[in-house]
Design an enzyme around this catalytic site. Structure first.
Site, PDB file in Angstrom:
ATOM      1  N   TYR A 156       0.856  -1.191   0.000  1.00 59.54           N
ATOM      2  CA  TYR A 156       0.000   0.000   0.000  1.00 59.54           C
ATOM      3  C   TYR A 156       0.885   1.231   0.000  1.00 59.54           C
ATOM      4  O   TYR A 156       1.782   1.359   0.830  1.00 59.54           O
ATOM      5  CB  TYR A 156      -0.909   0.006   1.234  1.00 59.54           C
ATOM      6  CG  TYR A 156      -1.851   1.194   1.260  1.00 59.54           C
ATOM      7  CD1 TYR A 156      -2.938   1.261   0.398  1.00 59.54           C
ATOM      8  CD2 TYR A 156      -1.647   2.247   2.145  1.00 59.54           C
ATOM      9  CE1 TYR A 156      -3.799   2.353   0.415  1.00 59.54           C
ATOM     10  CE2 TYR A 156      -2.505   3.340   2.173  1.00 59.54           C
ATOM     11  CZ  TYR A 156      -3.579   3.389   1.305  1.00 59.54           C
ATOM     12  OH  TYR A 156      -4.434   4.465   1.322  1.00 59.54           O
ATOM     13  N   ASP A 251       9.317   2.856  -0.319  1.00 65.71           N
ATOM     14  CA  ASP A 251       8.264   3.585   0.391  1.00 65.71           C
ATOM     15  C   ASP A 251       8.536   3.398   1.877  1.00 65.71           C
ATOM     16  O   ASP A 251       8.172   2.389   2.479  1.00 65.71           O
ATOM     17  CB  ASP A 251       6.894   3.033   0.000  1.00 65.71           C
ATOM     18  CG  ASP A 251       5.768   3.702   0.786  1.00 65.71           C
ATOM     19  OD1 ASP A 251       6.066   4.417   1.760  1.00 65.71           O
ATOM     20  OD2 ASP A 251       4.598   3.477   0.433  1.00 65.71           O
ATOM     21  N   LYS A 279       4.747  10.224   7.937  1.00 67.28           N
ATOM     22  CA  LYS A 279       4.507   9.778   9.314  1.00 67.28           C
ATOM     23  C   LYS A 279       5.506  10.374  10.309  1.00 67.28           C
ATOM     24  O   LYS A 279       5.382  11.536  10.677  1.00 67.28           O
ATOM     25  CB  LYS A 279       4.448   8.256   9.356  1.00 67.28           C
ATOM     26  CG  LYS A 279       3.303   7.729   8.466  1.00 67.28           C
ATOM     27  CD  LYS A 279       2.889   6.341   8.787  1.00 67.28           C
ATOM     28  CE  LYS A 279       1.943   5.735   7.765  1.00 67.28           C
ATOM     29  NZ  LYS A 279       0.536   6.054   7.955  1.00 67.28           N
TER      30      LYS A 279
HETATM   31  N1  HOZ Z   1      -3.950   3.738   5.652  1.00 63.74           N
HETATM   32  C1  HOZ Z   1      -3.673   3.866   7.032  1.00 63.74           C
HETATM   33  C2  HOZ Z   1      -3.154   2.633   7.617  1.00 63.74           C
HETATM   34  N2  HOZ Z   1      -2.091   2.004   6.954  1.00 63.74           N
HETATM   35  C3  HOZ Z   1      -4.880   4.299   7.806  1.00 63.74           C
HETATM   36  C4  HOZ Z   1      -4.902   5.751   7.952  1.00 63.74           C
HETATM   37  C5  HOZ Z   1      -5.975   6.267   8.908  1.00 63.74           C
HETATM   38  O1  HOZ Z   1      -7.081   5.748   8.907  1.00 63.74           O
HETATM   39  O2  HOZ Z   1      -5.707   7.204   9.625  1.00 63.74           O
END
Ligand code: HOZ
Length: 441
Positions: A156, A251, A279
């Site tokens: 992802y 990534d 992050k």
């Molecule tokens: N895509 C995020 C986890 N890998 C979730 C992001 C969120 O819901 O804050």
């Protein structure tokens, strides 16, 4: 928030449920990001009132040990006073200028000092991990004049069109193989291979070698649960890219400054051509970054023809949070302690599961970890999907009822912060023993 919370039952209660009801009327699914709906664990969404250290205070007044950690950024714990102070001081000087500041130069210099992929290279600040990956791939395509990109099944990289093919995280959680609204053409040049499968990568390069602009990979997969790379896998990728003139993009939105100061590149000794950060780099504020080889970065406008821009890029508040976070991490790197805490959690949870007669594997890399309900190693997304996700959902509910918040999906990673100490580990293991017992009774 106290270190020894009084109300520990984190299960959403009346206030959280009332908020969920209001939210559902004005926000699709009641959430601003799908995993937060808690659907795959069969709970209503949890609303948070505040966070401090290793704890979140829920809207219902419970204090839960938090392993979501804002999905990774909260490595120092929530609301670290120095970070909050830096943001407050930056805010007092103005929220956004749409013009360059000294702080963003110093921050870029710090990033280039800390991450091996940026050493001697350049970095561009953006607003999110999605922007970072999307822009890095545009750059790779622009610089190579090639169109195809290779990504991993279950990998992802945010929600840009070209990357919503066989995606992990929320797409995996909801069982969506792709996304409606993504034109076929947008993913026509996205080639998907299983993670940890060196032969599949060789095969793809055999077939499309001179058409491949880039491989993009989470060096430690974190959006199909935590799946570390097998020995030699990342090195093999590096050499395939070298042999075929493709750009290797790590990534490291999740792993950057999390596995080590120099992220996965340092931890595994493999230097990508480009790295995507976010992050932790943003210290909890919306910030992403991508960068790497100077010759590649020179293709970006205004130097070159690859366009990418943003009004809020280099936002002073986000830069203040990120820079202070990285300053604290660099001054006293906490990685050994984080690893030990994670090890105690993983071993304790596995022991508790074994004693209850439940098959569990806790996969981890440094301070990232996932509880998989299986007796087999999980090497890729197919393995992750074959685990018992219903058991995970029961475990999640039982843990939350005991005051421990795990990511609400079997396909996400848990994150340990420096604020998780003995008290939190003990409380988590006690909760796990209770949860496993409940699951067998
Ligand atoms: N895509 C995020 C986890 N890998 C979730 C992001 C969120 O819901 O804050």
């Amino acid at each position: 928030m106290s270190a020894a919370p009084s109300v520990t039952r984190g299960t959403p209660g009346p206030r959280s449920n009332a908020l969920a009801e209001r939210a559902a009327k004005v926000i699709p699914g009641g959430v601003n990001s799908p995993v937060r709906a808690f659907r795959s664990v069969g709970e209503p969404p949890l609303f948070v009132a505040a966070g401090r250290g290793a704890y979140l205070e829920t809207a219902d007044g419970a204090e839960v040990v938090d392993y979501i950690g804002s999905w990774g950024p909260a490595i120092l714990g929530h609301a670290h006073p120095n970070v909050v102070d830096a943001v407050a001081r930056a805010a007092a000087r103005g929220l956004s200028f749409g013009a360059s500041t000294a702080a963003e130069v110093a921050f870029a210099e710090r990033l280039c000092r800390l991450h091996p992929a940026l050493e001697g290279g350049m970095v561009r600040l953006v607003n999110s991990g999605t922007e970072a990956t999307m822009s890095a791939l545009r750059l790779a395509r622009g610089a190579t004049g090639r169109n195809k990109i290779v990504k991993m099944d279950g990998g992802y990289h945010g929600h840009a069109d070209a990357l919503l093919a066989a995606a992990g995280s929320g797409a995996a959680t909801l069982g969506l193989p792709g996304s409606a609204g993504v034109p076929e053409g947008a993913v026509a040049d996205t080639v998907v291979v299983p993670y940890n499968d060196a032969a599949a990568l060789e095969d793809v390069f055999e077939r499309f070698g001179d058409e491949i602009a880039a491989i993009i990979v989470e060096p430690v997969a974190g959006n199909m649960g935590c799946i570390p790379p097998e020995p030699g896998y990342l090195e093999g990728m590096r050499s395939l890219c070298d042999r075929n003139g493709a750009v290797l993009v790590f990534d490291e939105v999740m792993t950057g400054f999390r596995l080590a100061l120099g992220g996965a590149a340092e931890r595994f000794g493999v230097r990508p051509d480009l790295v995507c950060l976010g992050k932790i780099a943003g210290g909890g504020m919306p910030l992403g970054a991508y960068g790497g080889r100077r010759d590649l970065m020179a293709h970006l406008a205004p130097e070159g023809p690859v366009y990418q821009a943003g009004t809020l890029s280099g936002n002073p508040l986000a830069v203040a949070a990120g820079d202070t976070t990285l300053e604290i991490l660099a001054a006293d790197p906490p990685y050994e302690a984080l690893r030990r805490t994670t090890e105690r959690l993983a071993e304790g949870i596995e022991t508790a599961a074994r004693e209850a007669g439940i098959a569990v594997r806790v996969q981890r890399c440094e301070s990232m970890w996932t509880v998989f309900f299986t007796d087999r190693p999980v090497r890729n997304y197919a393995d992750a999907k074959a685990t018992d996700t219903d058991a995970f959902a029961r475990f999640h509910r039982a843990m939350l009822a005991r005051g421990v918040l795990l990511p609400p999906s079997a396909f996400e990673a848990c994150f340990v912060s420096v604020a998780h100490g003995d008290t939190e580990v003990e409380r988590t293991l006690e909760a796990a023993r209770g949860a496993f017992t409940e699951m067998t009774s």
